[in-house]
Write a protein that holds these residues in place. Structure first.
Motif, short mmCIF file in Angstrom:
data_model
loop_
_atom_site.label_atom_id
_atom_site.label_comp_id
_atom_site.label_asym_id
_atom_site.label_seq_id
_atom_site.Cartn_x
_atom_site.Cartn_y
_atom_site.Cartn_z
N ILE A 26 -0.85 -13.47 -4.79
CA ILE A 26 -1.58 -14.59 -5.37
C ILE A 26 -0.89 -14.99 -6.68
O ILE A 26 -0.54 -14.11 -7.49
CB ILE A 26 -3.05 -14.23 -5.61
N SER A 27 -0.71 -16.29 -6.87
CA SER A 27 -0.05 -16.78 -8.07
C SER A 27 -0.80 -16.33 -9.32
O SER A 27 -2.02 -16.44 -9.40
CB SER A 27 0.01 -18.31 -8.01
N GLY A 28 -0.05 -15.80 -10.29
CA GLY A 28 -0.66 -15.35 -11.53
C GLY A 28 -1.01 -13.87 -11.55
O GLY A 28 -1.29 -13.31 -12.61
N HIS A 29 -0.99 -13.25 -10.39
CA HIS A 29 -1.25 -11.80 -10.34
C HIS A 29 0.02 -11.06 -10.73
O HIS A 29 1.10 -11.37 -10.25
CB HIS A 29 -1.71 -11.39 -8.94
N ASN A 30 -0.13 -10.04 -11.58
CA ASN A 30 1.06 -9.38 -12.10
C ASN A 30 1.35 -8.01 -11.48
O ASN A 30 2.35 -7.39 -11.78
CB ASN A 30 0.98 -9.23 -13.62
N SER A 31 0.45 -7.55 -10.60
CA SER A 31 0.68 -6.27 -9.94
C SER A 31 0.62 -6.43 -8.43
O SER A 31 -0.20 -7.20 -7.92
CB SER A 31 -0.36 -5.23 -10.38
N LEU A 32 1.49 -5.70 -7.75
CA LEU A 32 1.55 -5.80 -6.28
C LEU A 32 1.64 -4.40 -5.70
O LEU A 32 2.36 -3.55 -6.23
CB LEU A 32 2.76 -6.63 -5.85
N PHE A 33 0.89 -4.18 -4.63
CA PHE A 33 0.79 -2.88 -4.01
C PHE A 33 1.13 -2.98 -2.52
O PHE A 33 0.74 -3.95 -1.88
CB PHE A 33 -0.64 -2.32 -4.13
N TRP A 34 1.80 -1.97 -2.00
CA TRP A 34 2.00 -1.82 -0.56
C TRP A 34 1.24 -0.58 -0.10
O TRP A 34 1.40 0.52 -0.66
CB TRP A 34 3.48 -1.66 -0.22
N TYR A 35 0.42 -0.79 0.95
CA TYR A 35 -0.34 0.30 1.55
C TYR A 35 -0.02 0.40 3.03
O TYR A 35 0.35 -0.59 3.66
CB TYR A 35 -1.85 0.06 1.42
N LEU A 45 -1.32 4.61 -0.39
CA LEU A 45 -0.52 3.82 -1.32
C LEU A 45 0.94 4.24 -1.18
O LEU A 45 1.28 5.41 -1.35
CB LEU A 45 -1.00 4.04 -2.75
N LEU A 46 1.80 3.27 -0.89
CA LEU A 46 3.22 3.56 -0.73
C LEU A 46 3.98 3.36 -2.04
O LEU A 46 4.71 4.22 -2.50
CB LEU A 46 3.83 2.67 0.35
N ILE A 47 3.79 2.18 -2.64
CA ILE A 47 4.52 1.83 -3.86
C ILE A 47 3.77 0.70 -4.54
O ILE A 47 3.06 -0.06 -3.88
CB ILE A 47 5.97 1.39 -3.53
N TYR A 48 3.90 0.60 -5.88
CA TYR A 48 3.35 -0.57 -6.53
C TYR A 48 4.24 -1.02 -7.67
O TYR A 48 5.01 -0.24 -8.24
CB TYR A 48 1.90 -0.35 -6.98
N PHE A 49 4.13 -2.30 -7.96
CA PHE A 49 4.95 -2.98 -8.96
C PHE A 49 4.04 -3.56 -10.04
O PHE A 49 2.93 -3.99 -9.75
CB PHE A 49 5.73 -4.14 -8.33
N ASN A 50 4.56 -3.62 -11.24
CA ASN A 50 3.90 -4.35 -12.31
C ASN A 50 4.94 -5.26 -12.93
O ASN A 50 6.01 -4.80 -13.36
CB ASN A 50 3.32 -3.41 -13.37
N ASN A 51 4.65 -6.56 -12.96
CA ASN A 51 5.62 -7.54 -13.47
C ASN A 51 6.99 -7.37 -12.80
O ASN A 51 8.03 -7.35 -13.47
CB ASN A 51 5.73 -7.44 -14.99
N ASN A 52 6.95 -7.20 -11.50
CA ASN A 52 8.14 -7.11 -10.62
C ASN A 52 8.90 -5.79 -10.77
O ASN A 52 9.93 -5.61 -10.10
CB ASN A 52 9.13 -8.26 -10.88
N VAL A 53 8.43 -4.88 -11.57
CA VAL A 53 9.12 -3.61 -11.79
C VAL A 53 8.40 -2.52 -11.01
O VAL A 53 7.18 -2.38 -11.13
CB VAL A 53 9.15 -3.25 -13.29
N PRO A 54 9.12 -1.73 -10.21
CA PRO A 54 8.46 -0.63 -9.49
C PRO A 54 7.94 0.42 -10.48
O PRO A 54 8.70 0.88 -11.33
CB PRO A 54 9.56 -0.08 -8.58
N ILE A 55 6.67 0.76 -10.35
CA ILE A 55 6.05 1.71 -11.26
C ILE A 55 5.99 3.10 -10.64
O ILE A 55 6.26 4.10 -11.30
CB ILE A 55 4.62 1.26 -11.64
#
Lengths: 111, 113
Positions: A26-35, A45-55
């Motif tokens: 979603i536009s404006g969301h800064n975190s992304l998760f793959w499950y 939970l496989l991996i997640y990103f914050n501001n396009n950076v893998p955390i």
């Protein structure tokens, strides 16, 4: 807003093939998760990103799995080579604050 | 031991019954506690979330958190066939500028008409 968009919705592939799953958050969301979701193990939970950076990629099961987020509007999860035990539903989710919004998932079948 | 434990069910109840769904957790750092509902072949959707111990009501749904016991519950009053779904508890902890979400395995609920 269209919500989190995942493609493809269904994927059937042969063992050994490369599989790429795609996600538009979603536009404006800064975190992304793959499950990954299976009956036996639930939503993992496989991996997640914050501001396009893998955390944290500690949930990625093996080196065969890789994920990228080249920009704020796109992420991929790649499996190479795929195996039958990778068969599952893969979800992408994005967040801005406390609520995670999920896509419809990609149902992957490896034969 | 998993960080979040949830009975997978399935749970079958008659229409109108009160449903109780529960999760336990081991990580005392969890800050937010959520319940998601997932219909068949759909993605999970947020039902309720709470931050502190105590109860939170929303219509027929009540979420309860007991941080001292590391136990959360979701109660559904006057259950309806449309409530038939998988209910997942989720917990989040702040990390590296964002929140990490850990889910229970989900409890499958069927409300019989």
């Amino acid at each position: 807003d269209a919500g989190v968009i995942q493609s493809p919705r269904h994927e059937v592939t042969e063992m050994g093939q490369e599989v790429t799953l795609r996600c538009k958050p979603i536009s404006g969301h800064n975190s992304l998760f793959w499950y990954r979701q299976t009956m036996m193990r639930g939503l993992e939970l496989l991996i997640y990103f914050n501001n396009n950076v893998p955390i944290d990629d500690s949930g990625m099961p093996e080196d065969r799995f890789s994920a990228k987020m080249p920009n704020a509007s796109f992420s991929t999860l790649k499996i190479q080579p795929s195996e039958p035990r990778d068969s599952a539903v893969y979800f992408c989710a994005s967040t801005r604050n406390t609520e995670a919004f999920f896509g419809q998932g990609t149902r992957l079948t490896v034969v | 031991q998993k960080e979040v434990e949830q009975d997978p069910g399935p749970l079958s109840v008659p229409e109108g019954a009160i449903v109780s769904l529960n999760c336990t957790y081991s990580n005392s750092a969890f800050q937010y506690f959520m319940w998601y509902r997932q219909y068949s072949r759909k993605g999970p959707e947020l039902l309720m979330y709470t931050y502190s111990s105590g109860n939170k009501e929303d219509g027929r749904f009540t979420a309860q958190v007991d941080k001292s016991s590391k136990y959360i519950s979701l109660f559904i009053r006057d259950s309806q066939p449309s409530d038939s779904a998988t209910y997942l508890c989720a917990m989040s902890v702040s990390t590296s500028g964002t929140y990490k979400y850990i889910f229970g395995t989900g409890t499958r609920l069927k409300v019989l008409a």
